[in-house]
Design a protein around this motif. Structure first.
Motif, mmCIF file in Angstrom:
data_model
loop_
_atom_site.group_PDB
_atom_site.id
_atom_site.type_symbol
_atom_site.label_atom_id
_atom_site.label_comp_id
_atom_site.label_asym_id
_atom_site.label_seq_id
_atom_site.Cartn_x
_atom_site.Cartn_y
_atom_site.Cartn_z
ATOM 1 N N GLU A 119 -3.948 -41.247 -37.844
ATOM 2 C CA GLU A 119 -3.334 -42.143 -37.215
ATOM 3 C C GLU A 119 -3.444 -43.385 -36.365
ATOM 4 N N ASN A 120 -4.708 -42.893 -35.811
ATOM 5 C CA ASN A 120 -5.218 -43.588 -34.696
ATOM 6 C C ASN A 120 -6.728 -44.144 -35.122
ATOM 7 N N TYR A 121 -7.219 -44.049 -36.380
ATOM 8 C CA TYR A 121 -8.457 -44.348 -36.428
ATOM 9 C C TYR A 121 -8.669 -45.968 -36.641
ATOM 10 N N ARG A 122 -9.847 -46.222 -36.448
ATOM 11 C CA ARG A 122 -9.981 -47.822 -36.525
ATOM 12 C C ARG A 122 -9.711 -48.375 -37.953
ATOM 13 N N TRP A 123 -10.217 -47.797 -38.819
ATOM 14 C CA TRP A 123 -10.058 -48.251 -40.365
ATOM 15 C C TRP A 123 -8.961 -47.386 -41.271
ATOM 16 N N ASN A 124 -8.611 -48.105 -41.843
ATOM 17 C CA ASN A 124 -7.424 -47.332 -42.787
ATOM 18 C C ASN A 124 -8.196 -46.187 -43.625
ATOM 19 N N ILE A 125 -7.807 -45.165 -43.518
ATOM 20 C CA ILE A 125 -8.494 -43.935 -44.097
ATOM 21 C C ILE A 125 -8.184 -44.007 -45.375
ATOM 22 N N PHE A 126 -7.199 -44.763 -46.118
ATOM 23 C CA PHE A 126 -7.134 -44.819 -47.667
ATOM 24 C C PHE A 126 -7.923 -46.002 -48.284
ATOM 25 N N ASP A 127 -8.558 -46.628 -47.475
ATOM 26 C CA ASP A 127 -9.286 -47.802 -47.910
ATOM 27 C C ASP A 127 -10.693 -47.411 -48.490
ATOM 28 N N MET A 128 -10.761 -47.556 -50.085
ATOM 29 C CA MET A 128 -11.918 -47.178 -50.448
ATOM 30 C C MET A 128 -13.106 -48.024 -50.211
ATOM 31 N N THR A 129 -12.839 -49.158 -49.752
ATOM 32 C CA THR A 129 -14.021 -50.132 -49.105
ATOM 33 C C THR A 129 -14.567 -49.755 -47.859
ATOM 34 N N LYS A 130 -14.186 -48.732 -47.387
ATOM 35 C CA LYS A 130 -14.809 -48.232 -46.052
ATOM 36 C C LYS A 130 -15.267 -46.814 -46.042
ATOM 37 N N VAL A 131 -16.149 -46.603 -45.277
ATOM 38 C CA VAL A 131 -16.807 -45.021 -45.115
ATOM 39 C C VAL A 131 -16.359 -44.597 -43.892
ATOM 40 N N TRP A 132 -16.193 -43.326 -43.455
ATOM 41 C CA TRP A 132 -16.081 -42.641 -42.318
ATOM 42 C C TRP A 132 -17.435 -42.453 -41.765
ATOM 43 N N PRO A 133 -17.901 -43.074 -40.680
ATOM 44 C CA PRO A 133 -19.278 -42.765 -40.142
ATOM 45 C C PRO A 133 -19.478 -41.434 -39.626
ATOM 46 N N HIS A 134 -20.650 -41.039 -40.113
ATOM 47 C CA HIS A 134 -21.021 -39.631 -39.625
ATOM 48 C C HIS A 134 -21.035 -39.189 -38.261
ATOM 49 N N SER A 135 -21.239 -40.121 -37.396
ATOM 50 C CA SER A 135 -21.057 -39.947 -35.982
ATOM 51 C C SER A 135 -19.651 -39.570 -35.602
ATOM 52 N N GLY A 191 5.341 -53.153 -51.910
ATOM 53 C CA GLY A 191 4.277 -53.767 -52.619
ATOM 54 C C GLY A 191 3.838 -54.825 -51.817
ATOM 55 N N TYR A 192 2.287 -54.672 -51.847
ATOM 56 C CA TYR A 192 1.545 -55.484 -51.125
ATOM 57 C C TYR A 192 0.124 -55.612 -51.774
ATOM 58 N N SER A 193 -0.541 -56.762 -51.030
ATOM 59 C CA SER A 193 -1.942 -56.885 -51.473
ATOM 60 C C SER A 193 -2.602 -57.150 -50.059
ATOM 61 N N SER A 194 -3.695 -56.319 -49.944
ATOM 62 C CA SER A 194 -4.265 -56.218 -48.786
ATOM 63 C C SER A 194 -5.234 -57.772 -48.655
ATOM 64 N N GLU A 195 -5.419 -58.061 -47.383
ATOM 65 C CA GLU A 195 -6.300 -59.523 -47.292
ATOM 66 C C GLU A 195 -7.508 -59.161 -46.531
ATOM 67 N N VAL A 196 -8.515 -59.882 -46.932
ATOM 68 C CA VAL A 196 -10.052 -59.700 -46.338
ATOM 69 C C VAL A 196 -9.743 -60.448 -44.889
ATOM 70 N N THR A 197 -10.470 -59.472 -44.042
ATOM 71 C CA THR A 197 -10.617 -59.811 -42.479
ATOM 72 C C THR A 197 -12.045 -59.397 -42.044
ATOM 73 N N ASP A 198 -12.350 -60.066 -40.704
ATOM 74 C CA ASP A 198 -13.651 -59.817 -40.463
ATOM 75 C C ASP A 198 -14.214 -58.264 -40.159
ATOM 76 N N GLU A 199 -12.979 -57.462 -40.139
ATOM 77 C CA GLU A 199 -13.270 -56.066 -40.187
ATOM 78 C C GLU A 199 -13.993 -55.669 -41.594
ATOM 79 N N ASP A 200 -13.840 -56.243 -42.471
ATOM 80 C CA ASP A 200 -14.450 -55.871 -43.971
ATOM 81 C C ASP A 200 -16.015 -56.012 -43.771
ATOM 82 N N PHE A 201 -16.539 -56.741 -42.897
ATOM 83 C CA PHE A 201 -17.873 -57.109 -42.940
ATOM 84 C C PHE A 201 -18.723 -56.353 -41.944
ATOM 85 N N VAL A 202 -17.921 -55.527 -41.087
ATOM 86 C CA VAL A 202 -18.851 -54.790 -40.033
ATOM 87 C C VAL A 202 -19.608 -53.912 -40.512
#
Length: 495
Positions: free
Chosen positions: A277-293, A424-435
């Motif tokens: 609920e409080n994580y930086r990235w959407n945990i259901f976003d397949m374009t993101k990893v969960w850092p091992h740290s 129904g929605y479509s996600s938008e690309v933000t600067d977070e996608d490039f981190v």
């Protein structure tokens, strides 16, 4: 099937013996004159079967190698999941693995720069558990409506039937759908061309739920090669494509034949609902990893391949894998790509293999199956449940029901109040996608691979239209200004 020490008697498919498989019946007494007879069943069946012996090719993941093996539990996982195949140290389950390239057709060179798909079927006492992963931890899209377009953009041009540099990765599609930048960073790094199947990792990408009677956790699943990671340079890959286009298939087959059984260790990353609920990235976003740290890897078990297919078509080509095939203790999350794949994969299998594809030996569970409300259809070869009622809630045949998944509104794992209302929605690309892609660029710098990355991108990009080249350069500039400028500089040197 006859044993090796018994000489079989040749027959037709219905079991009738035939004296000579090379004959054709003719009118007249000449072997070169006279008309062929329609009564020649052997000739007719041989020709008719030949025209039908190819089944539809997979739209994606068409070219693959595979093998049989086993999965063994090495750690206590009872606090995470009730799945029986994951509980009890030393517990072993049979496994079928199929590893593929994604874009190319069957027979294409296996050393292309491409993602590798990982279809893994674990035969358990509670039914089959399928894992359909990739060898990269992130994906190119997170909105399932884009999935067909992503794959079409990697296929041949519809007019010329040639590979098209303005459509293929990382060009036009990715320039306009930049949420996949992290996946592109990995694909065009030195990990983009694996040296062999034995030397790749595998990642769920999707977020799953692991459930017990006491609740659930979110999880991502990793399988890491115990052989280590090995990759090919672009030049090595090009050479092998000409000399040994089936390099990866041969490598895996030969290793198993000589008893050099490859192994992978399975790990979990685990996240509580409160953390989600409080994580930086959407945990259901397949374009993101969960850092091992943030979420360290937890060892679970080990998978070993130890037996080659007896027949490739029977064991591997007819194999079907779907993320929807889950045993109790593993459940889907609200991951939109996972939800879409849970429909698309079995639907593709029904088209390719028929509605009863689960009865094929390579797909059939080792556990008991009783599905009287799914009957008939092509190739239903068993008893088809005899006279048992084929409708629900019959008074004539008692049936035992287990579990809590069904039409009572229970969603496996819970936490649906956090996921929210259907919309129904479509996600938008933000600067977070490039981190994370930016961090990947730094990692490549630490290992002196940045020049290789720039070379790989520029090599693929040089034949694209100037407009597409500019868009791609601008995309990589959002990762790092030096990266974008370096690609531009290498491209300019090719002009």
């Amino acid at each position: 099937m006859p044993t090796n020490d018994v000489v079989p008697i040749y027959t037709l498919a219905e079991g009738c013996p035939v004296a000579d498989p090379t004959t054709a019946q003719r009118v007249g007494n000449s072997p070169v004159k006279g008309l062929i007879l329609l009564q020649d069943t052997q000739l007719i069946e041989t020709l008719a079967h030949f025209s039908r012996e190819r089944i539809p090719e997979r739209t994606v993941h068409a070219s693959a190698a595979g093998a049989w093996g086993e999965f063994e539990v090495t750690h206590n996982n009872s606090h995470l999941t009730s799945a029986k195949f994951l509980n009890g140290i030393g517990k072993r389950s049979k496994v079928l693995l199929r590893v593929s390239t994604v874009g190319p057709e069957r027979g294409h060179a296996e050393t292309v720069r491409d993602v590798r798909g990982w279809g893994m079927k674990i035969f358990t006492e509670e039914g089959n558990q399928d894992f359909v992963f990739n060898n990269i931890p992130v994906f190119f899209v997170r909105d399932p409506i884009k999935f067909p377009s992503l794959n079409r953009s990697h296929k041949r041009h519809p007019a010329t039937n040639l590979p098209d540099s303005t459509m293929a990765k990382p060009y036009s599609f990715h320039n306009n759908n930049q949420e996949g930048i992290h996946a592109l960073m990995i694909l065009f790094s030195n990990r983009g061309i694996p040296a062999s199947i034995r030397h790749i990792n595998s990642y769920s990408g999707n977020t799953y739920k692991l459930t017990t009677e006491n609740g659930f956790v979110y999880a991502k699943i990793h399988l890491k090669s115990d052989q280590g990671i090995k990759n090919l340079s672009q030049d090595e890959a090009n050479r092998l494509a000409g000399e040994n286009p089936s390099h990866n298939t041969a490598d895996l087959y030969n290793a198993i034949e000589r008893g050099d059984y490859p192994t992978w260790t399975m790990y979990l990353q685990v996240m509580t609902p409160e953390q989600a609920e409080n994580y930086r990235w959407n945990i259901f976003d397949m374009t993101k990893v969960w850092p091992h740290s943030d979420f360290p890897l937890q060892p679970v078990g080990k998978m070993r391949l130890n037996r080659n297919p007896t027949n490739y078509f029977t064991d591997i080509e007819q194999a079907a894998f779907s993320p929807s095939t889950m045993v109790p203790g593993i459940a889907p999350s609200a991951d939109p790509m996972l939800q879409a794949r849970m429909f698309a994969y079995p639907d593709a299998a029904r088209y390719r293999l028929g509605v009863n594809y689960q009865q094929l030996p390579c797909n059939a569970p080792v556990s008991e199956v009783y599905t009287p409300y799914q009957r008939d259809g092509a190739f239903r070869y068993n008893s088809n449940y005899g006279g048992d009622p084929n409708y629900v809630r019959s008074s004539f045949r008692p049936i035992k029901f287990e579990g809590r998944v069904g039409a009572n509104g229970y969603a496996p794992g819970g936490h649906e109040e956090w996921v929210g209302l259907v919309a129904g929605y479509s996600s938008e690309v933000t600067d977070e996608d490039f981190v994370q892609a930016r961090e990947m660029w730094k990692v490549l710098g630490e290992s002196n691979e940045q020049d290789d990355f720039v070379h790989n991108v520029a090599t693929h990009l040089k034949s694209a239209l100037p407009q597409v080249q500019l868009e791609t350069i601008n995309m990589f500039k959002r990762v790092d200004a030096v990266l974008g400028s370096s690609i531009k500089s290498v491209l300019s040197s090719h002009i």
